[in-house]
Motif scaffolding. Structure first.
Motif, PDB file in Angstrom:
ATOM      1  N   THR A   1       0.818  -1.221   0.000  1.00  0.00           N
ATOM      2  CA  THR A   1       0.000   0.000   0.000  1.00  0.00           C
ATOM      3  C   THR A   1       0.848   1.266   0.000  1.00  0.00           C
ATOM      4  OG1 THR A   1      -0.166  -0.060   2.419  1.00  0.00           O
ATOM      5  CG2 THR A   1      -1.909  -1.161   1.172  1.00  0.00           C
ATOM      6  N   GLY A   2       2.166   1.111  -0.057  1.00  0.00           N
ATOM      7  CA  GLY A   2       3.050   2.268  -0.121  1.00  0.00           C
ATOM      8  C   GLY A   2       3.328   2.683  -1.555  1.00  0.00           C
ATOM      9  N   GLY A   3       4.123   3.730  -1.720  1.00  0.00           N
ATOM     10  CA  GLY A   3       4.404   4.240  -3.057  1.00  0.00           C
ATOM     11  C   GLY A   3       5.143   3.253  -3.934  1.00  0.00           C
ATOM     12  N   GLN A   4       6.247   2.675  -3.425  1.00  0.00           N
ATOM     13  CA  GLN A   4       7.030   1.761  -4.242  1.00  0.00           C
ATOM     14  C   GLN A   4       6.343   0.400  -4.388  1.00  0.00           C
ATOM     15  OE1 GLN A   4       9.267   3.138  -1.286  1.00  0.00           O
ATOM     16  NE2 GLN A   4       8.686   4.894  -2.500  1.00  0.00           N
ATOM     17  N   GLY A   5       5.935  -0.179  -3.253  1.00  0.00           N
ATOM     18  CA  GLY A   5       5.270  -1.475  -3.311  1.00  0.00           C
ATOM     19  C   GLY A   5       3.960  -1.422  -4.076  1.00  0.00           C
ATOM     20  N   GLY A   6       3.223  -0.318  -3.928  1.00  0.00           N
ATOM     21  CA  GLY A   6       1.974  -0.170  -4.660  1.00  0.00           C
ATOM     22  C   GLY A   6       2.191  -0.165  -6.157  1.00  0.00           C
ATOM     23  N   ALA A   7       3.279   0.451  -6.608  1.00  0.00           N
ATOM     24  CA  ALA A   7       3.595   0.459  -8.036  1.00  0.00           C
ATOM     25  C   ALA A   7       3.930  -0.949  -8.528  1.00  0.00           C
ATOM     26  CB  ALA A   7       4.760   1.403  -8.312  1.00  0.00           C
ATOM     27  N   VAL A   8       4.600  -1.746  -7.686  1.00  0.00           N
ATOM     28  CA  VAL A   8       4.901  -3.135  -8.061  1.00  0.00           C
ATOM     29  C   VAL A   8       3.604  -3.932  -8.179  1.00  0.00           C
ATOM     30  CG1 VAL A   8       6.104  -5.245  -7.396  1.00  0.00           C
ATOM     31  CG2 VAL A   8       7.176  -3.036  -6.976  1.00  0.00           C
ATOM     32  N   VAL A   9       2.694  -3.750  -7.226  1.00  0.00           N
ATOM     33  CA  VAL A   9       1.402  -4.441  -7.283  1.00  0.00           C
ATOM     34  C   VAL A   9       0.673  -4.097  -8.576  1.00  0.00           C
ATOM     35  CG1 VAL A   9      -0.909  -4.521  -6.263  1.00  0.00           C
ATOM     36  CG2 VAL A   9       1.103  -4.692  -4.791  1.00  0.00           C
ATOM     37  N   ARG A  10       0.607  -2.814  -8.897  1.00  0.00           N
ATOM     38  CA  ARG A  10      -0.097  -2.385 -10.111  1.00  0.00           C
ATOM     39  C   ARG A  10       0.531  -2.998 -11.359  1.00  0.00           C
ATOM     40  NH1 ARG A  10       0.166   2.557  -7.538  1.00  0.00           N
ATOM     41  NH2 ARG A  10       1.842   3.266  -8.927  1.00  0.00           N
ATOM     42  N   THR A  11       1.863  -2.994 -11.409  1.00  0.00           N
ATOM     43  CA  THR A  11       2.544  -3.522 -12.586  1.00  0.00           C
ATOM     44  C   THR A  11       2.265  -4.999 -12.768  1.00  0.00           C
ATOM     45  OG1 THR A  11       4.292  -1.861 -12.383  1.00  0.00           O
ATOM     46  CG2 THR A  11       4.808  -3.818 -13.669  1.00  0.00           C
ATOM     47  N   LEU A  12       2.334  -5.759 -11.683  1.00  0.00           N
ATOM     48  CA  LEU A  12       2.051  -7.194 -11.770  1.00  0.00           C
ATOM     49  C   LEU A  12       0.596  -7.439 -12.160  1.00  0.00           C
ATOM     50  CD1 LEU A  12       4.003  -8.431  -8.623  1.00  0.00           C
ATOM     51  CD2 LEU A  12       4.485  -9.087 -10.987  1.00  0.00           C
ATOM     52  N   ALA A  13      -0.323  -6.708 -11.541  1.00  0.00           N
ATOM     53  CA  ALA A  13      -1.750  -6.894 -11.836  1.00  0.00           C
ATOM     54  C   ALA A  13      -2.063  -6.532 -13.284  1.00  0.00           C
ATOM     55  CB  ALA A  13      -2.587  -6.057 -10.873  1.00  0.00           C
ATOM     56  N   GLU A  14      -1.488  -5.431 -13.776  1.00  0.00           N
ATOM     57  CA  GLU A  14      -1.733  -5.013 -15.160  1.00  0.00           C
ATOM     58  C   GLU A  14      -1.221  -6.044 -16.166  1.00  0.00           C
ATOM     59  OE1 GLU A  14       0.181  -1.244 -15.279  1.00  0.00           O
ATOM     60  OE2 GLU A  14      -1.448  -0.191 -14.229  1.00  0.00           O
ATOM     61  N   ARG A  15      -0.220  -6.808 -15.768  1.00  0.00           N
ATOM     62  CA  ARG A  15       0.326  -7.842 -16.656  1.00  0.00           C
ATOM     63  C   ARG A  15      -0.370  -9.188 -16.473  1.00  0.00           C
ATOM     64  NH1 ARG A  15       6.855  -6.394 -16.548  1.00  0.00           N
ATOM     65  NH2 ARG A  15       6.575  -4.144 -16.960  1.00  0.00           N
ATOM     66  N   GLY A  16      -1.413  -9.185 -15.658  1.00  0.00           N
ATOM     67  CA  GLY A  16      -2.217 -10.388 -15.487  1.00  0.00           C
ATOM     68  C   GLY A  16      -1.662 -11.421 -14.540  1.00  0.00           C
ATOM     69  N   HIS A  17      -0.708 -11.027 -13.682  1.00  0.00           N
ATOM     70  CA  HIS A  17      -0.106 -11.979 -12.752  1.00  0.00           C
ATOM     71  C   HIS A  17      -0.923 -12.062 -11.463  1.00  0.00           C
ATOM     72  CE1 HIS A  17       3.293 -12.247 -15.364  1.00  0.00           C
ATOM     73  NE2 HIS A  17       3.689 -11.000 -15.151  1.00  0.00           N
ATOM     74  N   PRO A  18      -1.013 -13.229 -10.866  1.00  0.00           N
ATOM     75  CA  PRO A  18      -1.667 -13.338  -9.556  1.00  0.00           C
ATOM     76  C   PRO A  18      -0.789 -12.705  -8.482  1.00  0.00           C
ATOM     77  CG  PRO A  18      -0.717 -15.454 -10.192  1.00  0.00           C
ATOM     78  CD  PRO A  18      -0.540 -14.543 -11.363  1.00  0.00           C
ATOM     79  N   VAL A  19      -1.320 -11.731  -7.767  1.00  0.00           N
ATOM     80  CA  VAL A  19      -0.499 -10.990  -6.822  1.00  0.00           C
ATOM     81  C   VAL A  19      -1.219 -10.821  -5.496  1.00  0.00           C
ATOM     82  CG1 VAL A  19      -1.295  -8.811  -7.841  1.00  0.00           C
ATOM     83  CG2 VAL A  19       0.771  -8.814  -6.439  1.00  0.00           C
ATOM     84  N   ARG A  20      -0.467 -10.987  -4.436  1.00  0.00           N
ATOM     85  CA  ARG A  20      -0.959 -10.807  -3.070  1.00  0.00           C
ATOM     86  C   ARG A  20      -0.101  -9.737  -2.411  1.00  0.00           C
ATOM     87  NH1 ARG A  20       0.110 -16.044  -0.087  1.00  0.00           N
ATOM     88  NH2 ARG A  20      -1.551 -16.749  -1.489  1.00  0.00           N
ATOM     89  N   GLY A  21      -0.735  -8.866  -1.662  1.00  0.00           N
ATOM     90  CA  GLY A  21      -0.009  -7.821  -0.975  1.00  0.00           C
ATOM     91  C   GLY A  21       0.092  -8.075   0.514  1.00  0.00           C
ATOM     92  N   PHE A  22       1.154  -7.551   1.124  1.00  0.00           N
ATOM     93  CA  PHE A  22       1.315  -7.599   2.573  1.00  0.00           C
ATOM     94  C   PHE A  22       1.487  -6.164   3.054  1.00  0.00           C
ATOM     95  CE2 PHE A  22       3.527  -7.802   6.583  1.00  0.00           C
ATOM     96  CZ  PHE A  22       3.013  -8.929   7.210  1.00  0.00           C
ATOM     97  N   ALA A  23       0.704  -5.783   4.043  1.00  0.00           N
ATOM     98  CA  ALA A  23       0.777  -4.425   4.564  1.00  0.00           C
ATOM     99  C   ALA A  23       0.332  -4.428   6.019  1.00  0.00           C
ATOM    100  CB  ALA A  23      -0.088  -3.476   3.742  1.00  0.00           C
ATOM    101  N   ARG A  24       0.589  -3.318   6.674  1.00  0.00           N
ATOM    102  CA  ARG A  24       0.198  -3.209   8.080  1.00  0.00           C
ATOM    103  C   ARG A  24      -1.320  -3.306   8.215  1.00  0.00           C
ATOM    104  NH1 ARG A  24       0.621   1.733   6.017  1.00  0.00           N
ATOM    105  NH2 ARG A  24      -0.888   3.333   6.634  1.00  0.00           N
ATOM    106  N   ARG A  25      -1.755  -3.688   9.385  1.00  0.00           N
ATOM    107  CA  ARG A  25      -3.192  -3.797   9.648  1.00  0.00           C
ATOM    108  C   ARG A  25      -3.863  -2.434   9.498  1.00  0.00           C
ATOM    109  NH1 ARG A  25      -0.720  -7.380  13.101  1.00  0.00           N
ATOM    110  NH2 ARG A  25      -1.484  -9.531  12.971  1.00  0.00           N
ATOM    111  N   GLY A  26      -5.022  -2.430   8.881  1.00  0.00           N
ATOM    112  CA  GLY A  26      -5.766  -1.199   8.672  1.00  0.00           C
ATOM    113  C   GLY A  26      -5.482  -0.531   7.349  1.00  0.00           C
TER     114      GLY A  26
END
Length: 298
Positions: free
Chosen positions: A14-39
């Motif tokens: 959910t941060g700036g750098q990690g969020g960009a990685v999530v978006r890139t993987l998702a846009e390329r159709g890869h199954p992606v799971r995120g880890f972030a602090r509670r809340g």
């Protein structure tokens, strides 16, 4: 390696750098799971999110269930024992899960010599723990992000006073990098077993001084922008309102080192590394500037 059966895990989703990685993987159709602090809320509603604390080994193991590839960016925590625990928890869980490749973003270049600044040393320790863990690991060392300029502090002075203020001496050459280019590099490195065990320092395609950066802004925005080297103490004080005193002190240490002679060339990186080593075409600074809605800070 085929794509079938892959599961990607992104720390700091959910941060700036990690969020960009999530978006890139998702846009390329890869199954992606995120880890972030509670809340925390995922930037992409279609991405599953595991909420937990990096200090909790059970939570980290849960996040790694079924994972084949992982991208790691740590939070802005700079207490050495705490960060070492984070790294060991990630390494142990990744090894138990049989992760095929892990990419670690140090979030800044790491000087060759030891420094008195935890922002560098905690990231150095993490890289050592991950590389020595037995998990195939690639370490990526970017310089400083263009997105650091797009905030109310910097953007407000830019929009209202035509001043680009940043805590770097005017003569420091910096290979400014965008979050999107960082994400593309991390995703590329996840599929590069030939880079395992290596640390790759890379930045964007434009390596510029402060006044040269201001000149790019001037051309892109159609008005004269002047560069102002901001005192690190003032930068730290302002950052504390947004991040808290401890995180602000940690981040400020990056700029204290680069402001000294010993750190003069830390961000002056070869612009050819990103396309040659990771096959990523860097975004020109001017293109990045034009795409931002600077008027929101007016």
């Amino acid at each position: 390696m085929t794509e079938q059966g892959r599961q990607y895990l992104v720390f700091g989703a959910t941060g700036g750098q990690g969020g960009a990685v999530v978006r890139t993987l998702a846009e390329r159709g890869h199954p992606v799971r995120g880890f972030a602090r509670r809340g925390a809320e995922p930037a992409d509603s279609g991405v599953s999110l595991v909420a937990g604390d990096l200090a909790d080994p059970a939570a980290v193991r849960e996040a790694f269930a079924g994972v084949t590839h992982a991208a790691v960016t740590l939070p802005l925590v700079y207490d050495t024992p705490t960060v070492a625990d984070y790294a060991r928890n990630i390494a142990d869980a990744a090894r138990q899960a049989g992760v095929q490749q892990l990419v670690y973003n140090t979030n800044t270049c790491i000087p060759n010599d030891t420094t008195p600044y935890p922002a560098y040393e905690t990231r150095r320790i993490t890289a050592e723990i991950l590389v020595d863990s037995g998990v195939p690991t690639v370490v990526l060392c970017p310089p400083v992000y263009l997105e650091n300029l797009f905030n109310p502090g910097v953007g407000g002075a830019l929009a209202n006073q035509n001043v680009l203020a940043y805590p770097l001496p005017a003569d420091r050459r910096v290979a400014w990098l965008s979050h999107d280019d960082l994400a593309a590099a991390m995703v590329a490195a996840l599929d590069r077993p030939d880079l395992v065990g290596r640390s790759v320092q890379f930045g964007g395609g434009d390596v510029v001084t402060g006044p040269e950066l201001a000149a790019i802004f001037s051309t892109a925005l159609g008005r004269q922008i002047n560069y102002l080297p901001l005192e690190v103490d003032a930068f730290q004080e302002g950052l504390a309102f947004a991040l808290g005193a401890e995180a602000a002190t940690g981040v400020a240490g990056i700029y204290r080192w680069v402001g000294q002679d010993a750190g003069r060339d830390l961000f002056d990186l070869d612009p050819a590394t990103l396309p040659k080593v990771l096959n990523v075409t860097p975004t020109p600074i001017a293109e990045w500037v034009v795409a931002r809605p600077w008027q929101q800070f007016a």
